[in-house]
Design an enzyme around this catalytic site. Structure first.
Site, PDB file in Angstrom:
ATOM      1  N   GLU A 164       0.830  -1.207   0.000  1.00  0.00           N
ATOM      2  CA  GLU A 164       0.000   0.000   0.000  1.00  0.00           C
ATOM      3  C   GLU A 164       0.867   1.259   0.000  1.00  0.00           C
ATOM      4  O   GLU A 164       2.072   1.210   0.190  1.00  0.00           O
ATOM      5  CB  GLU A 164      -0.901   0.030   1.244  1.00  0.00           C
TER       6      GLU A 164
ATOM      7  N   ASN B 130      -5.551   3.895   7.949  1.00  0.00           N
ATOM      8  CA  ASN B 130      -5.290   3.338   6.634  1.00  0.00           C
ATOM      9  C   ASN B 130      -4.505   4.352   5.799  1.00  0.00           C
ATOM     10  O   ASN B 130      -3.453   4.817   6.238  1.00  0.00           O
ATOM     11  CB  ASN B 130      -6.628   2.946   5.975  1.00  0.00           C
TER      12      ASN B 130
ATOM     13  N   ASP C   4     -13.958  -4.607  11.640  1.00  0.00           N
ATOM     14  CA  ASP C   4     -14.847  -5.671  11.189  1.00  0.00           C
ATOM     15  C   ASP C   4     -15.248  -5.509   9.718  1.00  0.00           C
ATOM     16  O   ASP C   4     -15.981  -6.334   9.170  1.00  0.00           O
ATOM     17  CB  ASP C   4     -16.094  -5.772  12.073  1.00  0.00           C
TER      18      ASP C   4
ATOM     19  N   ASN D 267      -9.918   5.507   2.260  1.00  0.00           N
ATOM     20  CA  ASN D 267      -8.859   5.059   1.366  1.00  0.00           C
ATOM     21  C   ASN D 267      -8.240   6.223   0.609  1.00  0.00           C
ATOM     22  O   ASN D 267      -7.855   7.207   1.211  1.00  0.00           O
ATOM     23  CB  ASN D 267      -9.402   3.961   0.435  1.00  0.00           C
TER      24      ASN D 267
ATOM     25  N   ASP E 165      -9.670   2.000  -4.495  1.00  0.00           N
ATOM     26  CA  ASP E 165      -8.753   1.915  -3.359  1.00  0.00           C
ATOM     27  C   ASP E 165      -7.889   3.174  -3.303  1.00  0.00           C
ATOM     28  O   ASP E 165      -8.379   4.241  -2.994  1.00  0.00           O
ATOM     29  CB  ASP E 165      -7.918   0.636  -3.506  1.00  0.00           C
TER      30      ASP E 165
END
Length: 307
Positions: free
Chosen positions: A20, A108, A126, A154, A202
């Site tokens: 990433e 993230n 989750d 993202n 993404d």
């Protein structure tokens, strides 16, 4: 404008479990990207003639979200609910923390705006509830929630003229645009720019012409869109498990693309794909690697964090 179609080639066979966050550090002429699941930050170098290699890595032995150059040296790193500094020797020191439960959310993707403020988002552990948020972390360590009720925060980036902020909440399968005030670091007037029917949008990058490059997880594509959401072209990657992209290289003309080794079964229904996609990803050449192509346009390097 003609429709662009091209293929990326494998640059570094990193075999990242969750590759990433590519970011071009112009001051150090290096690419930074991470294996978020394994807590590894990679440094990549290029000879300027198309060849790339991993020149260094830091193994932090903890989940991370992104690593970005820092004006004062070293890197600013986000992971779990912490923002911390990593020096070149590998030593970490705390910088700021989110007021959030690390058992419920984790940081993230992240990027800095033109003033060197860090923007970073969270998602629910989750993968199903909208517990996530988008935060702005100022150079003085002040943390401000900019958006709430986010599913998977993202990709994010800004238009070249600094007037528009682009943002991806992956489970909504959309890329949204906001008016951006660079002086105050605020966003407003949210609207949906484009949606993806299948696969998960993404990571993303914006080129110098103002077009958006969106990595579509599960489809093995990085798509180029106009600022109004019109599809212009597509870069194909040998694995469907593509995650993010950034412009870099010595002339800013390399599009660097990250990927993952395998797609978790739990993610497939979220992105509207079947188990055959995970099976394809597991066998795909170069899965988890860093890919590169030269699409004929250039992009800006990562803005270093000012704190």
């Amino acid at each position: 404008m003609a429709f662009l179609s091209s293929k990326a080639t494998l640059a570094v066979d990193a075999r990242d479990k969750n590759g990433e966050g590519p970011a071009w550090d112009a001051n150090a002429t290096r690419l930074l990207w991470s294996d978020n699941a394994m807590g590894i930050i990679h440094e990549g170098k290029t000879d300027g003639a198309g060849a790339w290699h991993e020149s260094r890595r830091w193994n932090l032995d903890r989940p991370i979200g992104a690593a970005i150059p820092r004006v004062k040296g070293g890197l600013i790193v986000v992971g779990s609910t912490d923002i911390f500094v990593l020096d070149e020797a590998g030593k970490t020191s705390a910088f700021a923390s989110l007021d959030a439960d690390p058992n419920l959310v984790t940081l993230n993707d992240a990027k800095c705006d033109s003033r060197g403020r860090l923007w970073a988002g969270t998602y629910a552990t989750d993968l199903s509830t909208a517990r996530g948020a988008l935060y702005r972390i100022d150079p003085d360590a002040t943390v401000t929630a900019m958006l709430t009720s986010v599913t998977i925060s993202n990709g994010l980036d800004w238009s070249p003229d600094d007037s528009t902020f682009y943002y991806i909440d992956s489970l909504k399968r959309s890329v949204d645009a906001f008016d951006f005030d660079s002086s105050s670091g605020t966003i407003s007037n949210r609207r949906t720019l484009l949606t993806v029917d299948v696969g998960g949008p993404d990571g993303m990058a914006v080129d110098r012409e103002g077009h958006l490059w969106v990595a579509v997880y599960g489809l093995g594509e990085v798509r180029r869109y106009t600022p109004d959401g019109t599809l212009l072209g597509c870069i194909e990657i040998s694995t469907p498990a593509v995650t993010s992209c950034a412009f870099g290289g010595l002339d800013g003309g390399d599009l660097l693309i990250t990927s993952v080794v395998e797609i978790p079964d739990a993610v497939l229904p979220i992105i509207g794909l079947g188990k055959e996609v995970a099976e394809k990803a597991a066998k795909a050449p170069g899965a988890g690697g860093l890919f590169v192509c030269r699409p004929g346009v250039t992009g800006l390097p990562a803005t270093p964090f000012a704190g």
